[in-house]
Design an enzyme around this catalytic site. Structure first.
Site, mmCIF file in Angstrom:
data_model
loop_
_atom_site.group_PDB
_atom_site.id
_atom_site.type_symbol
_atom_site.label_atom_id
_atom_site.label_comp_id
_atom_site.label_asym_id
_atom_site.label_seq_id
_atom_site.Cartn_x
_atom_site.Cartn_y
_atom_site.Cartn_z
ATOM 1 N N LEU A 1 89.298 32.143 -57.199
ATOM 2 C CA LEU A 1 89.861 32.098 -57.469
ATOM 3 C C LEU A 1 90.830 30.576 -57.435
ATOM 4 C CD1 LEU A 1 92.110 32.934 -60.599
ATOM 5 C CD2 LEU A 1 93.082 33.824 -58.514
ATOM 6 N N PHE B 1 87.028 37.555 -52.511
ATOM 7 C CA PHE B 1 87.521 37.616 -53.642
ATOM 8 C C PHE B 1 88.161 36.334 -52.998
ATOM 9 C CE2 PHE B 1 91.224 36.384 -56.830
ATOM 10 C CZ PHE B 1 90.151 36.372 -57.664
ATOM 11 N N ALA B 2 87.937 34.402 -53.262
ATOM 12 C CA ALA B 2 88.536 33.579 -52.309
ATOM 13 C C ALA B 2 89.476 32.788 -53.030
ATOM 14 C CB ALA B 2 87.085 31.982 -51.802
ATOM 15 N N HIS B 3 90.301 32.883 -52.373
ATOM 16 C CA HIS B 3 91.615 32.140 -53.490
ATOM 17 C C HIS B 3 92.514 31.974 -52.396
ATOM 18 C CE1 HIS B 3 92.608 36.184 -52.199
ATOM 19 N NE2 HIS B 3 94.654 35.976 -52.643
ATOM 20 N N SER B 4 94.275 31.092 -52.871
ATOM 21 C CA SER B 4 95.026 30.610 -51.512
ATOM 22 C C SER B 4 96.102 30.851 -53.098
ATOM 23 C CB SER B 4 94.594 29.461 -51.356
ATOM 24 O OG SER B 4 96.061 29.810 -50.389
#
Length: 278
Positions: free
Chosen positions: A105, A66-69
């Protein structure tokens, strides 16, 4: 239409995408965010730095990252992208490698997407839904599966889960007493690097287990980031997080339990039973 499918239009879904490594997989997801006007290239770089600085904690379940920052000026509006890779790639996670599905996201704040994260966590905890998504032939098919799977259903659960819930429910008086002794409800923190993505996945699973146990009235849950968790630890009875984030937290004065699969009610159930000696 649920918030999850509102955030994930069919144009943001790409299937059987090539990627040479984990960086390429995140870039593929970031490119979809950019092409759909959700974020700029700068946000993709921020997602990459999140992993470089905190490790592969974004790999929250077997085969799923789940890629996000953090929310930033690089995010134009809250949205998501979905990339199913043609071949899995390693993210160097100790238990959940290799990764075939990357969902990204980009959020404008830390709360607007909470419902969507809970919905996604529930879907990816269901093995039949995961299999259907893995075999979906088109982006339209993926979106239809998500929409169908999000329709409310009566959760039955396995016999083992039901038995565990019944056992936990008998311990309610003990939980109530310890909560009263501590001046109110207990608090459990779920922690990730940024507090807006994977910690919400884990919070959703934790809330589901507490609901089954009928302990929700006794235990509050809060998703937060690594820095905030160090300050909030004194308010909590425990922290649930990934192995990488647990190392970053160090000794915070309360028990820290590592959860390998953030969508696994069984694993969270076991952590709670250990914490409360149920």
């Amino acid at each position: 239409m649920s918030q999850l499918t509102e955030l994930l239009p069919v144009e943001a879904i790409r299937l059987d995408a090539p990627a040479p490594d984990w960086q390429g997989a995140i870039r593929a997801a970031g490119d979809l965010l950019v092409s759909n006007g959700v974020s700029t290239d700068a946000y993709t770089q921020e997602m990459l730095r999140t992993v470089e600085e905190n490790g592969p904690y974004i790999v929250v379940a077997p085969g799923f990252a789940f890629a996000h920052s953090r929310p930033s000026p690089a995010v134009r509006h809250t949205g998501m992208s979905w990339v199913r890779l043609v071949e899995p790639v390693p993210f160097h996670h100790e238990t959940n490698d290799p990764v075939r599905l990357v969902v990204a996201l980009a959020a404008t704040d830390a709360s607007a997407h909470t419902q969507a994260m809970g919905a996604l966590a529930r879907l990816l905890a269901d093995s039949e839904t995961v299999q259907a998504l893995d075999q979906a032939p088109t982006p339209e098919a993926v979106r239809q599966i998500l929409m169908r799977a999000e329709e409310p259903t009566e959760a039955t659960g396995s016999a083992a889960t039901a038995a565990t819930a019944a056992t936990a429910a008998t311990a309610e008086p003990t939980a109530a007493k310890t909560a009263r002794d501590s001046g109110g409800t207990h608090k459990i923190l779920t922690v990730c690097g940024n507090g807006v993505g994977t910690s919400l996945f884990l919070k959703s699973t934790l809330d589901k287990v507490l609901d089954r146990w009928k302990w929700s009235r006794y235990v509050d849950t809060e998703a937060t980031d690594t820095i905030s968790a160090k300050g909030k630890a004194s308010e909590a009875v425990a922290i649930l997080t990934s192995r990488e984030i647990a190392r970053a937290l160090g000794d915070v004065g309360v028990p820290v339990r590592v959860i390998e699969d953030f969508t696994s009610a069984k694993e969270v159930d076991a952590a709670l039973r250990d914490l409360y000696d149920v």
